[in-house]
Design a protein around this motif. Structure first.
Motif, PDB file in Angstrom:
ATOM      1  N   ARG A   5      72.989  41.577  -4.354  1.00  0.00           N
ATOM      2  CA  ARG A   5      71.891  40.905  -4.854  1.00  0.00           C
ATOM      3  C   ARG A   5      72.463  39.493  -4.733  1.00  0.00           C
ATOM      4  O   ARG A   5      73.753  39.121  -4.786  1.00  0.00           O
ATOM      5  CB  ARG A   5      72.013  41.347  -6.356  1.00  0.00           C
ATOM      6  N   LEU A   6      71.286  38.559  -4.889  1.00  0.00           N
ATOM      7  CA  LEU A   6      71.944  37.246  -4.813  1.00  0.00           C
ATOM      8  C   LEU A   6      72.537  36.676  -6.043  1.00  0.00           C
ATOM      9  O   LEU A   6      72.225  37.354  -7.215  1.00  0.00           O
ATOM     10  CB  LEU A   6      70.468  36.144  -4.838  1.00  0.00           C
ATOM     11  N   GLU A   7      73.334  35.766  -6.026  1.00  0.00           N
ATOM     12  CA  GLU A   7      74.013  35.234  -7.340  1.00  0.00           C
ATOM     13  C   GLU A   7      74.332  33.730  -7.073  1.00  0.00           C
ATOM     14  O   GLU A   7      74.035  33.069  -5.982  1.00  0.00           O
ATOM     15  CB  GLU A   7      75.742  35.821  -7.153  1.00  0.00           C
ATOM     16  N   ILE A  33      68.553  31.341  -9.033  1.00  0.00           N
ATOM     17  CA  ILE A  33      68.282  32.538  -8.712  1.00  0.00           C
ATOM     18  C   ILE A  33      67.038  32.967  -9.494  1.00  0.00           C
ATOM     19  O   ILE A  33      66.831  32.632 -10.901  1.00  0.00           O
ATOM     20  CB  ILE A  33      69.136  33.536  -9.063  1.00  0.00           C
ATOM     21  N   GLU A  37      63.676  35.645 -10.344  1.00  0.00           N
ATOM     22  CA  GLU A  37      63.120  37.087 -10.173  1.00  0.00           C
ATOM     23  C   GLU A  37      61.973  37.127  -9.749  1.00  0.00           C
ATOM     24  O   GLU A  37      60.894  36.511  -9.953  1.00  0.00           O
ATOM     25  CB  GLU A  37      63.490  38.006 -11.343  1.00  0.00           C
ATOM     26  N   SER A  60      67.133  43.940  -9.122  1.00  0.00           N
ATOM     27  CA  SER A  60      67.759  43.093  -9.983  1.00  0.00           C
ATOM     28  C   SER A  60      66.980  43.043 -11.101  1.00  0.00           C
ATOM     29  O   SER A  60      65.789  43.147 -11.183  1.00  0.00           O
ATOM     30  CB  SER A  60      67.986  41.731  -9.544  1.00  0.00           C
ATOM     31  N   GLN A 103      64.179  39.027  -5.470  1.00  0.00           N
ATOM     32  CA  GLN A 103      64.663  37.665  -5.906  1.00  0.00           C
ATOM     33  C   GLN A 103      64.664  36.733  -4.907  1.00  0.00           C
ATOM     34  O   GLN A 103      64.351  36.980  -3.748  1.00  0.00           O
ATOM     35  CB  GLN A 103      66.313  37.813  -6.143  1.00  0.00           C
ATOM     36  N   GLY A 113      66.200  32.688  -4.235  1.00  0.00           N
ATOM     37  CA  GLY A 113      67.394  31.577  -4.747  1.00  0.00           C
ATOM     38  C   GLY A 113      67.319  30.456  -3.837  1.00  0.00           C
ATOM     39  O   GLY A 113      66.567  30.408  -2.803  1.00  0.00           O
ATOM     40  N   GLU A 144      69.958  27.078  -2.716  1.00  0.00           N
ATOM     41  CA  GLU A 144      71.079  26.507  -2.582  1.00  0.00           C
ATOM     42  C   GLU A 144      71.179  25.141  -1.925  1.00  0.00           C
ATOM     43  O   GLU A 144      70.663  25.136  -0.795  1.00  0.00           O
ATOM     44  CB  GLU A 144      72.063  27.421  -1.905  1.00  0.00           C
TER      45      GLU A 144
END
Length: 872
Positions: A745-747, A751, A753, A772, A862, A864, A866
């Motif tokens: 899963r993405l962290e 992030i 859902e 998630s 998910q 995300g 960055e």
């Protein structure tokens, strides 16, 4: 838009002379030769960076200011050497140089103008890397006398090269008629220590010369086809004038034949002024551009054809006074002719044409290159003895040293008989064809491989080498999604790659410390040793893989696409499947043991000398993982060029892991087929699934900054998205399900859902495990997520998702209601296999909306964000 940051050695620049009163003066004294001036420009650029003024004075005086002085002196100028108090070493040879230091006086002593240029470039490099106070004395002579490039030149759709029917060919036709391109290209070659260009074309004469007695053949204007071209054209160079090609011609540039001649005279003159000679080399017999005029055909017994080619060669020599040589291949389109007929034709046309031209140009020296391909060295020597004995002609052979794949082994076995043959005929020499039909996309760099490769070339019969491709044209790059403006030429994009081959061809003892210093100069914000090691480790993926899975010719293997055009066992289309990895033998000099031989030996409890498939797989894995670990320590600091290097290193490393696990899986599968042990089958399935996961990671990472698909002339369309489907087909071959290992899963901070999206219609589901939060988004339309972005800039937008069934999906995207590049959701093989992919998009600071028009057959867990680096 990426920032445009050039490596330190780029020579297309304006010289800036500091005028600050505090700047230290550096006096330069030099003969007025264009070669020396090129080096002085480089020196001046580096001195100006260090706030030093450049002043010039007469070479005939030894008096200088209280600062540093640099004097350029030819070896045989004993008077000037005496004036300045230097002595030329007796060991300096053609194109060699000596740097000598006496206090603050530095002498660049060259055997000839080329030696002055190379010595001056060495001085400029030392100033750049270490400062003028730390200059060290050097003496160098070229190891290989001829260091050139193989350039399949797309002059015009009517006079094509082998490589024309490809993206590289079609996009580069206009560049071949741009003086700006050739100046950049020649400047780079001179800086990298290359000294010739070989231009390869099936029939260049109509686009380059006016032939007496055949005036209507010369072509005005530059044209290409606007038609819908096929994926594949014959490998032998025929059929390039098909109706879909010739019925839709468009003018790329309006030029008369006289203007074309003036253009190429200027290009060759510029090359000569930078110690870069030009050669024209052809395949035979092709008559493109003739349009059935004068009764000329490609028939070997057509006397008009013979006369036309002889006079074309004569015209080429006489038209271009700076042309250094002409070369030919016999047999490419001479089907049914005997060897004697082929060589008689070659002598009566090309050889006689050169002899006739030189009779009209007393004192002119030329080189004649005869490829050994499709011919025999002994018979060629006998037939062409009049050229071998000619006082104004240097006759040399050309031999395909590593077939189509230099990146296979540092030791090559194919030349032994050829070398023995030419040694029996006296002091005959050859240049070596070094074919790179492996690396087109990524920035490669492994000096240790190149150094060992060059030292292993048989030296005594060598005149040198030319390096290049048949499946690619190293013109102006076109694959970068975020290019500079204008796009870089390929020799700038792949500067490290091309510089390594040129510099080590000139001096194979050049140490890695110098390469590390050059990397530091180009990317001063990083630990250059770490980057050097990572670059070299990941670059070795190519010879490690191709040394094991080796198709001799370009159409038999292209590593960056894992495909070929002519394989006996393969999945639909061109993908080299797991059976191919079992059946295709290793390179004969690699020391690798084939999978069948290894399995048979182990099963029979016998030992074999060599490198086992598992050892090859382990080496690939180690190199790739070490490279990935090393680049984790590197911060690109908003340097776009460095960011692209890092992404290329990642892509090559993931490619290496793909092949590592594929080789292991193929070996496990062969063991299962040999002894029926279910553990072997389980190992094959597990390793193959890991391999396919790494292929997806490789292709996804590469596509962040690279355009795909790419159309090539030898293996067709290289489409990584389709390749993923073919890779999954490997699992069907061995009877496995398509469920791949799931990505975690993405962290991180940003992030979001899948189930929290706003939508007009949608389905939130919980059937598939390992999601998630509350579930995942399964279906929907007009979907959008509202995201808070801390600062404006480019971000990696990631999705964790799976595909319910079918192939990958191209999904239209919008950011803040503006359409952006669609997101490609890769085929995950099974709806229970979660994967993560990312693409690069720009976001404003504050609230942003990410929109998807329609979601079908995709499960989104998910997404995300960055912040990226290396972007403006």
């Amino acid at each position: 838009m990426f920032k445009k940051i050039h490596p330190f050695f780029t020579v297309a620049y304006c010289i800036f002379l500091c005028s600050a009163t505090y700047a230290q003066n550096v006096n330069i004294q030099s003969p007025q030769t264009p070669q020396a001036q090129f080096a002085i420009n480089a020196i001046s650029k580096e001195l100006s960076k260090k706030s030093m003024n450049v002043v010039f004075s007469d070479t005939k005086t030894s008096s200088v200011s209280d600062g540093f002085s640099i004097v350029f002196i030819l070896k045989n100028d004993k008077k000037l050497l005496k004036i300045h108090g230097f002595k030329a070493p007796s060991t300096i040879e053609t194109e060699g140089f000596s740097l000598q230091i006496q206090g603050k006086k530095i002498a660049v002593i060259g055997y000839d103008p080329a030696g002055l240029m190379y010595g001056g470039l060495e001085l400029a490099e030392q100033i750049s890397l270490f400062g003028i106070e730390a200059i060290k004395p050097v003496m160098e002579n070229p190891y290989m006398a001829m260091r050139g490039t193989k350039f399949n030149i797309p002059l015009d759709v009517r006079t094509p090269s082998y490589s024309d029917f490809s993206d590289a060919g079609q996009k580069n036709i206009p560049e071949m008629w741009s003086m700006d391109f050739w100046k950049e290209y020649i400047d780079d070659l001179a800086t990298y220590r290359y000294n010739f260009i070989s231009l390869w074309n099936l029939h260049p004469f109509p686009s380059m010369v006016k032939v007496p007695d055949y005036p209507d053949i010369a072509l005005n204007d530059v044209m290409r086809s606007a038609g819908s071209l096929k994926e594949d054209y014959p490998l032998e160079g025929m059929g390039f004038d098909a109706p879909e090609v010739m019925d839709t011609l468009e003018i790329v540039k309006t030029m008369t034949i006289d203007e074309k001649i003036d253009f190429w005279r200027a290009v060759m003159k510029y090359g000569k002024e930078h110690n870069v000679d030009f050669y024209i080399i052809t395949w035979n017999i092709f008559d493109y551009g003739i349009e059935n005029k004068y009764g000329i055909t490609d028939e070997i017994h057509n006397e008009t054809t013979r006369d036309y080619f002889k006079k074309s060669v004569e015209a080429m020599v006489l038209t271009y006074p700076d042309l250094k040589g002409i070369g030919l291949t016999t047999g490419e389109n001479m089907h049914g002719a005997t060897f004697e007929e082929k060589e008689n034709w070659a002598f009566d046309t090309y050889a006689q044409g050169m002899v006739d031209a030189l009779e009209k140009s007393p004192g002119r020296k030329m080189t004649f290159v005869h490829r050994q391909h499709y011919a025999g060295a002994l018979e060629i020597a006998d037939k062409f003895k009049p050229l071998i004995d000619h006082p104004d002609i240097e006759f040399i052979y050309s031999f395909k040293y590593a077939q189509a794949h230099v990146y296979s082994s540092t030791t090559q076995p194919f030349h032994t008989g050829f070398v023995k043959d030419i040694q029996t005929k006296g002091n005959l020499k050859t240049i070596w064809t070094l074919r790179n039909d492996d690396i087109y996309y990524f920035r490669w760099g492994a000096p240790d491989f190149v150094r060992e490769f060059i030292k292993n070339i048989p030296y005594d019969v060598s005149r040198g080498y030319y390096y290049g491709s048949d499946q690619y044209i190293w013109g102006r790059e076109f694959l970068d999604k975020y290019p500079t403006t204008p796009n870089q030429i390929e020799l700038d994009k792949h500067w490290y790659h091309w510089m390594i081959w040129g510099r080590l061809g000139y001096n194979p003892n050049m140490e890695n410390e110098r390469f590390i210093s050059m990397i530091h100069q180009a990317y001063p914000q990083v630990d250059a040793t770490i980057l050097f090691d990572a670059w070299q480790n990941t670059s070795m993926v190519y010879p490690l893989t191709t040394g094991f899975h080796w198709g001799a010719l370009d159409f038999q293997w292209y590593i960056e696409g894992c495909q070929s055009r002519d394989m006996a066992n393969r999945t639909p289309y061109r993908y080299n499947d797991i059976n191919d990895f079992i059946s295709l033998p290793p390179h004969p000099a690699s020391g690798n043991i084939s999978i069948p031989d290894f399995v048979d030996a182990v099963s029979a409890d016998k030992s074999l000398d060599g490198i086992t498939p598992y050892e090859v797989a382990n080496k690939l894995k180690t190199n790739a993982e070490n490279a990935l670990k090393s680049i984790e320590k590197i911060d690109v600091h908003e340097n776009s060029e460095l960011m692209k290097v890092i992404l290329d290193i990642q892509s090559m490393a993931y490619m290496g892991l793909f092949y590592s696990y594929k080789i292991r899986a193929a070996t496990d599968l062969q063991f299962f087929r040999k002894r029926g042990n279910l553990v072997d089958q389980e190992n094959a399935i597990r390793n193959l699934k890991i391999s396919i996961s790494y292929f997806k990671k490789y292709a996804s990472n590469a596509m962040k900054i690279n355009i795909n698909p790419m159309w090539t002339n030898r293996v067709g369309n290289v489409d990584w998205k389709k390749t993923m489907t073919w890779a999954l087909h490997d699992l069907k071959i061995i009877g496995a399900d398509l469920r791949l290992p799931s990505d975690p899963r993405l962290e991180g901070k940003l992030i979001f859902e899948g189930e929290n999206a706003g939508m007009k219609q949608g389905v939130i589901n919980k059937i598939i495990s390992d999601y998630s939060e509350k579930g995942y988004l399964m279906e929907g339309s007009n979907i959008n997520w509202s995201v808070e972005v801390p600062e404006s800039g480019y971000y990696n937008l990631s999705f964790r998702y799976s595909i319910q069934h079918g192939d990958g999906k191209v999904v239209p995207m919008s950011i803040n209601n503006q359409s952006v590049e669609p997101f490609y959701f890769w085929n995950t093989g099974d709806p229970s296999s979660w994967t993560v992919d990312e693409q690069i998009y720009y976001f404003d600071k504050g609230q942003n909306t990410i929109g998807i028009e329609m979601l079908s057959q995709i499960n989104i867990d998910q997404l995300g964000l960055e912040k990226t680096v290396g972007f403006e």
